[in-house]
Design an enzyme around this catalytic site. Structure first.
Site, PDB file in Angstrom:
ATOM      1  N   SER A 178       0.829  -1.209   0.000  1.00  0.00           N
ATOM      2  CA  SER A 178       0.000   0.000   0.000  1.00  0.00           C
ATOM      3  C   SER A 178       0.864   1.259   0.000  1.00  0.00           C
ATOM      4  O   SER A 178       0.350   2.375   0.037  1.00  0.00           O
ATOM      5  CB  SER A 178      -0.925   0.000   1.224  1.00  0.00           C
ATOM      6  OG  SER A 178      -0.168  -0.188   2.405  1.00  0.00           O
ATOM      7  N   ASN A 219      -2.271  -2.691  13.433  1.00  0.00           N
ATOM      8  CA  ASN A 219      -3.732  -2.533  13.367  1.00  0.00           C
ATOM      9  C   ASN A 219      -4.218  -1.283  14.110  1.00  0.00           C
ATOM     10  O   ASN A 219      -5.039  -0.522  13.598  1.00  0.00           O
ATOM     11  CB  ASN A 219      -4.429  -3.785  13.912  1.00  0.00           C
ATOM     12  CG  ASN A 219      -4.139  -4.997  13.049  1.00  0.00           C
ATOM     13  OD1 ASN A 219      -3.615  -4.855  11.943  1.00  0.00           O
ATOM     14  ND2 ASN A 219      -4.473  -6.174  13.539  1.00  0.00           N
ATOM     15  N   THR A 260     -40.400  25.872  -9.768  1.00  0.00           N
ATOM     16  CA  THR A 260     -40.649  24.509  -9.310  1.00  0.00           C
ATOM     17  C   THR A 260     -40.865  23.743 -10.610  1.00  0.00           C
ATOM     18  O   THR A 260     -41.385  24.308 -11.579  1.00  0.00           O
ATOM     19  CB  THR A 260     -41.897  24.389  -8.407  1.00  0.00           C
ATOM     20  OG1 THR A 260     -43.033  24.846  -9.142  1.00  0.00           O
ATOM     21  CG2 THR A 260     -41.772  25.237  -7.139  1.00  0.00           C
ATOM     22  N   HIS A 261     -40.446  22.492 -10.652  1.00  0.00           N
ATOM     23  CA  HIS A 261     -40.507  21.688 -11.887  1.00  0.00           C
ATOM     24  C   HIS A 261     -39.767  22.365 -13.052  1.00  0.00           C
ATOM     25  O   HIS A 261     -40.089  22.118 -14.200  1.00  0.00           O
ATOM     26  CB  HIS A 261     -41.961  21.422 -12.326  1.00  0.00           C
ATOM     27  CG  HIS A 261     -42.857  20.961 -11.224  1.00  0.00           C
ATOM     28  ND1 HIS A 261     -43.127  19.628 -10.976  1.00  0.00           N
ATOM     29  CD2 HIS A 261     -43.534  21.654 -10.269  1.00  0.00           C
ATOM     30  CE1 HIS A 261     -43.942  19.528  -9.935  1.00  0.00           C
ATOM     31  NE2 HIS A 261     -44.199  20.747  -9.490  1.00  0.00           N
ATOM     32  N   SER A 284     -13.809  26.872 -27.475  1.00  0.00           N
ATOM     33  CA  SER A 284     -13.819  25.680 -28.309  1.00  0.00           C
ATOM     34  C   SER A 284     -12.773  25.838 -29.393  1.00  0.00           C
ATOM     35  O   SER A 284     -12.555  26.946 -29.898  1.00  0.00           O
ATOM     36  CB  SER A 284     -15.204  25.503 -28.930  1.00  0.00           C
ATOM     37  OG  SER A 284     -15.108  24.774 -30.132  1.00  0.00           O
ATOM     38  N   LYS A 292     -17.741  30.120 -28.689  1.00  0.00           N
ATOM     39  CA  LYS A 292     -18.089  29.375 -27.481  1.00  0.00           C
ATOM     40  C   LYS A 292     -17.417  29.862 -26.217  1.00  0.00           C
ATOM     41  O   LYS A 292     -16.272  30.283 -26.217  1.00  0.00           O
ATOM     42  CB  LYS A 292     -17.703  27.897 -27.673  1.00  0.00           C
ATOM     43  CG  LYS A 292     -18.595  27.187 -28.675  1.00  0.00           C
ATOM     44  CD  LYS A 292     -19.858  26.689 -28.024  1.00  0.00           C
ATOM     45  CE  LYS A 292     -19.674  25.245 -27.634  1.00  0.00           C
ATOM     46  NZ  LYS A 292     -20.884  24.717 -27.035  1.00  0.00           N
ATOM     47  N   GLU A 303     -19.311  22.160 -14.998  1.00  0.00           N
ATOM     48  CA  GLU A 303     -19.604  20.796 -15.453  1.00  0.00           C
ATOM     49  C   GLU A 303     -18.781  19.773 -14.681  1.00  0.00           C
ATOM     50  O   GLU A 303     -19.265  18.699 -14.322  1.00  0.00           O
ATOM     51  CB  GLU A 303     -19.309  20.662 -16.948  1.00  0.00           C
ATOM     52  CG  GLU A 303     -20.224  21.497 -17.822  1.00  0.00           C
ATOM     53  CD  GLU A 303     -19.672  21.595 -19.233  1.00  0.00           C
ATOM     54  OE1 GLU A 303     -19.844  20.636 -20.000  1.00  0.00           O
ATOM     55  OE2 GLU A 303     -19.054  22.619 -19.565  1.00  0.00           O
ATOM     56  N   TYR A 358      -9.709  -6.810  12.463  1.00  0.00           N
ATOM     57  CA  TYR A 358      -9.052  -6.316  11.247  1.00  0.00           C
ATOM     58  C   TYR A 358      -8.987  -7.383  10.164  1.00  0.00           C
ATOM     59  O   TYR A 358      -8.695  -8.550  10.439  1.00  0.00           O
ATOM     60  CB  TYR A 358      -7.617  -5.854  11.580  1.00  0.00           C
ATOM     61  CG  TYR A 358      -6.860  -5.366  10.352  1.00  0.00           C
ATOM     62  CD1 TYR A 358      -7.001  -4.064   9.903  1.00  0.00           C
ATOM     63  CD2 TYR A 358      -6.031  -6.234   9.630  1.00  0.00           C
ATOM     64  CE1 TYR A 358      -6.330  -3.630   8.767  1.00  0.00           C
ATOM     65  CE2 TYR A 358      -5.358  -5.804   8.496  1.00  0.00           C
ATOM     66  CZ  TYR A 358      -5.515  -4.498   8.064  1.00  0.00           C
ATOM     67  OH  TYR A 358      -4.862  -4.073   6.943  1.00  0.00           O
ATOM     68  N   GLN A 416      -7.497  -2.310   4.057  1.00  0.00           N
ATOM     69  CA  GLN A 416      -6.475  -1.472   3.420  1.00  0.00           C
ATOM     70  C   GLN A 416      -7.062  -0.738   2.202  1.00  0.00           C
ATOM     71  O   GLN A 416      -6.531   0.275   1.761  1.00  0.00           O
ATOM     72  CB  GLN A 416      -5.301  -2.353   3.000  1.00  0.00           C
ATOM     73  CG  GLN A 416      -4.163  -1.616   2.361  1.00  0.00           C
ATOM     74  CD  GLN A 416      -2.903  -2.485   2.285  1.00  0.00           C
ATOM     75  OE1 GLN A 416      -2.199  -2.644   3.279  1.00  0.00           O
ATOM     76  NE2 GLN A 416      -2.650  -3.065   1.122  1.00  0.00           N
ATOM     77  N   LYS A 450      -8.182   3.366   1.869  1.00  0.00           N
ATOM     78  CA  LYS A 450      -7.392   4.594   1.729  1.00  0.00           C
ATOM     79  C   LYS A 450      -7.454   5.283   0.374  1.00  0.00           C
ATOM     80  O   LYS A 450      -7.779   6.464   0.299  1.00  0.00           O
ATOM     81  CB  LYS A 450      -5.942   4.313   2.103  1.00  0.00           C
ATOM     82  CG  LYS A 450      -5.792   4.091   3.591  1.00  0.00           C
ATOM     83  CD  LYS A 450      -4.400   3.706   3.980  1.00  0.00           C
ATOM     84  CE  LYS A 450      -4.464   2.923   5.269  1.00  0.00           C
ATOM     85  NZ  LYS A 450      -5.146   1.614   5.111  1.00  0.00           N
TER      86      LYS A 450
HETATM   87  N1  ARG Z   1      -1.273  -1.360   5.464  1.00  0.00           N
HETATM   88  C1  ARG Z   1      -2.218  -1.898   6.389  1.00  0.00           C
HETATM   89  C2  ARG Z   1      -3.565  -1.199   6.186  1.00  0.00           C
HETATM   90  O1  ARG Z   1      -3.594  -0.176   5.617  1.00  0.00           O
HETATM   91  C3  ARG Z   1      -1.765  -1.677   7.794  1.00  0.00           C
HETATM   92  C4  ARG Z   1      -2.303  -2.663   8.752  1.00  0.00           C
HETATM   93  C5  ARG Z   1      -1.725  -3.988   8.490  1.00  0.00           C
HETATM   94  N2  ARG Z   1      -2.070  -4.915   9.502  1.00  0.00           N
HETATM   95  C6  ARG Z   1      -1.855  -6.204   9.324  1.00  0.00           C
HETATM   96  N3  ARG Z   1      -2.222  -6.966  10.279  1.00  0.00           N
HETATM   97  N4  ARG Z   1      -1.365  -6.695   8.231  1.00  0.00           N
HETATM   98  O2  ARG Z   1      -4.593  -1.690   6.562  1.00  0.00           O
END
Ligand code: ARG
Length: 460
Positions: free
Chosen positions: A24, A111, A156-157, A278, A284, A291, A318, A323, A326
């Protein structure tokens, strides 16, 4: 070679594909500042509780400071083999200070570490959004104050309904944005509990001080259940939900700007700064920024949907699925931030075309309700009856291709004998708007007061 951070029981390293799916670091390196901050708080606590020596603590803290400067200077080499930001930093710490670096991970796990880092990151972002929303509100309130008297057809509408003021319309968005802003702050208050010290999932046998780390990291308190602390991501879901609603509001305003800027509406002109031309049609001026604000809401709602789907089937605690929280969150956050900035610029630069809006507001018999209200007020008719009579007058005007105030008094009296010439006072859009003095109504005086109240709140 097996992984030096956890490879004790492994003989060989992961396959190339495993490394690719598992790592990651390409995206979670964004969490470096939060990770270092969390580690330093943990380290100070380990020293304060006597779990590690003061001397070790000093070296770890100093090493982490060095890493922070390295990353900020662009001198840090991130390694995919080390998976994520946590292990990249810890491994570099070992290079810098030797095996004592390994003492930092006492009484904690990745974790609780990632849950803490991510909370800090989301919390910082929420604060940025609250600021950006306030700035957009100020821009809208300035327009509202400048255009408290400018007439706009209210729809409205998407059919002409009743005239309103452009300022009132701007303030409608200020209200929506205020709910958005406080929705973020509500989420912030709920998320502000510290997972650090939950360790892998069950807590730890070391005599850690969770109050201390929570306080140092600006959390209100430690999270009360270790399993929940590492397993849940509702703080992200809730923030993404707030982001999705905010984006939806921005998208509605963006859609209005697109419509208003068409040759058919001509309600506003947009500046060069937020439009494009354009390559083939020289005439234009395209409202691209609006948009894109309208289009980008898809990403933000998508992120909320994706993470809900990731989380829905996960047993406690967990799982690596998490992961996946993110990348989509980072994307949604930068998208919303950019959209808020673009919308603020567009609102600042937008010039309402007052004459055109006034003309459009008078079309479509938009003061018919004012006429019906007059019949109720002056002739004492029940509203339903007044509504019916007004409908007949609208039909008469439509047939003669005139507006309501284009009917003669005689024509009006042919429908209702008791109508007097005073009725003409309520048929203009300006009088209509000025009469809407009820609380929250569109009368210019109301709008001016409200706009100034907001400007005062936003101190600009
Ligand atoms: N890179 C992991 C995540 O974003 C960190 C936690 C990893 N924990 C584990 N037990 N492998 O979730």
């Amino acid at each position: 070679m097996s992984n030096k951070m956890w490879g004790g029981r492994f003989e060989t390293g992961p396959s190339e594909i495993m490394e690719e799916i598992n790592a990651s670091i390409t995206f979670d390196q964004r969490l470096y500042a939060q990770d270092i901050r969390g580690s330093q708080a943990h380290c100070r606590m380990l020293v304060a509780t006597g779990i590690i020596s003061a001397e070790n603590g000093e070296r770890i803290l100093h090493g982490l400071d060095t890493i922070l400067s390295e990353i900020e200077a662009g001198d840090f080499t991130f390694s995919r083999a080390l998976e994520d930001i946590h292990m990249n930093i810890e491994s570099r710490l070992a290079e810098l200070i030797g095996p004592d670096a390994g003492r930092l991970h006492t009484g904690r796990s990745r974790n609780d570490q990632v849950a803490t880092d991510f909370r800090l990151y989301v919390r910082d972002t929420v604060d940025t959004f609250a600021q950006q929303i306030a700035t957009l509100q100020a821009a809208l309130a300035r327009k509202a104050d400048a255009h408290a008297d400018t007439i706009l057809p209210g729809f409205t509408h998407l059919q002409n309904a009743q005239p309103v003021t452009f300022g009132h319309h701007c303030l409608a968005y200020v209200e929506m944005l205020e709910r958005d802003r406080t929705r973020f702050l509500d989420a912030r208050a709920r998320m502000n509990e510290c997972p650090l010290g939950a360790a892998a999932l069950a807590g730890t046998s070391f005599p850690i001080d969770r109050e201390m780390t929570a306080k140092e990291l600006g959390f209100d308190r430690p999270a009360r259940n270790s399993l929940d602390a590492v397993a849940d991501r509702d703080f992200v879901l809730e923030t993404l939900a707030a982001a999705a609603i905010t984006s939806t509001h921005l998208s509605r305003l963006a859609e209005e700007i697109v419509l208003w800027a068409t040759a058919q509406f001509r309600f506003v002109s947009l500046s060069d700064k937020f439009t494009t031309g354009s390559s083939i049609m020289p005439q234009k001026r395209n409202p691209d920024a609006a948009e894109l604000v309208r289009g980008k809401v898809g990403r933000v709602i998508g992120a909320l949907n994706s993470l809900m789907t990731v989380m829905k089937g996960l047993p406690l605690t967990y799982s690596k699925d998490m992961q996946e929280d993110k990348e989509l969150t980072f994307d949604a956050f930068s998208t919303l931030s950019l959209c808020l900035a673009a919308m603020t610029g567009m609102v600042d630069d937008l010039e309402p075309n007052a004459d055109r809006m006034h003309e459009a507001a008078a079309e479509g018999f938009s003061t018919a309700t004012d006429l019906a209200d007059w019949l109720v007020r002056e002739l004492g008719l029940p509203f339903r009856e007044a509504h019916h009579i007004t409908g007949s007058l609208v039909a008469l005007a439509e047939g003669g291709d005139v507006m309501l105030d284009g009917l003669t008094l005689e024509q009006m009296q042919s429908v209702e004998l008791r109508i007097t010439k005073d009725v003409f006072d309520v048929l203009s859009v300006d009088n209509s708007v000025a009469s809407r003095k009820s609380l929250g109504g569109t009368a210019p005086d109301n709008v001016r007061t409200e706009a100034r109240r907001w400007l005062d709140l936003r101190k600009v």
